[in-house]
Motif scaffolding. Structure first.
Motif, PDB file in Angstrom:
ATOM      1  N   SER A  19       0.944  -1.170   0.089  1.00  0.00           N
ATOM      2  CA  SER A  19       0.123   0.051  -0.082  1.00  0.00           C
ATOM      3  C   SER A  19       0.839   1.236   0.017  1.00  0.00           C
ATOM      4  O   SER A  19       1.750   1.546   0.840  1.00  0.00           O
ATOM      5  N   CYS A  41      -5.812  -2.513   8.466  1.00  0.00           N
ATOM      6  CA  CYS A  41      -6.516  -1.009   8.476  1.00  0.00           C
ATOM      7  C   CYS A  41      -5.329   0.030   8.618  1.00  0.00           C
ATOM      8  O   CYS A  41      -5.407   1.099   8.203  1.00  0.00           O
ATOM      9  N   CYS A  44      -4.728   1.141   5.032  1.00  0.00           N
ATOM     10  CA  CYS A  44      -5.821   0.980   4.270  1.00  0.00           C
ATOM     11  C   CYS A  44      -6.551   2.456   4.064  1.00  0.00           C
ATOM     12  O   CYS A  44      -6.490   3.230   5.200  1.00  0.00           O
ATOM     13  N   SER A  47      -9.527   3.563   5.956  1.00  0.00           N
ATOM     14  CA  SER A  47      -9.454   3.435   7.765  1.00  0.00           C
ATOM     15  C   SER A  47      -9.388   5.026   8.070  1.00  0.00           C
ATOM     16  O   SER A  47      -9.053   6.029   7.447  1.00  0.00           O
ATOM     17  N   CYS A  60     -13.795   1.787  10.088  1.00  0.00           N
ATOM     18  CA  CYS A  60     -13.716   1.482   8.796  1.00  0.00           C
ATOM     19  C   CYS A  60     -14.872   1.966   7.897  1.00  0.00           C
ATOM     20  O   CYS A  60     -16.130   1.857   8.345  1.00  0.00           O
ATOM     21  N   ARG A  81      -9.804  -3.263   2.186  1.00  0.00           N
ATOM     22  CA  ARG A  81      -8.321  -2.317   2.111  1.00  0.00           C
ATOM     23  C   ARG A  81      -7.686  -2.706   0.640  1.00  0.00           C
ATOM     24  O   ARG A  81      -7.393  -1.896  -0.012  1.00  0.00           O
TER      25      ARG A  81
END
Length: 90
Positions: A19, A41, A44, A47, A60, A81
């Motif tokens: 990510s 998270c 993500c 998040s 979330c 995610r």
């Protein structure tokens, strides 16, 4: 088909997409205050983390619920995610 028992270990062999995102709150926490293991998270884009004087928790935005607050096992892999990362790449 047998039902998995609590003592059975559940091991996923999923691809973990790198990510480009890390939660700014998580990034600023000292290592010894970060969740262990680090939940999906943390990297993500969907998040939303918040901190109080005594704990941290994550909302979330895709599921519309608290996804981590330290009281349950962390989510290590999440389709939400992966979708949020793919949306960043668009």
């Amino acid at each position: 088909m047998s039902t998995p028992q609590p003592q059975d270990q559940f091991k996923l062999k999923l691809r973990d997409t790198p990510s480009p995102y890390i939660s700014p709150l998580i990034e600023q926490l000292p290592d010894d205050h970060r969740p262990k293991p680090l939940p999906a998270c943390a990297s993500c884009p969907a998040s939303m983390w918040r901190a109080t004087t005594s704990r941290i928790e994550c909302l979330c935005r895709m599921a519309g619920k608290i996804s981590w607050d330290g009281r349950q096992e962390p989510t290590l892999f999440c389709d939400g995610r992966e979708a949020a990362i793919a949306k960043l790449d668009e």
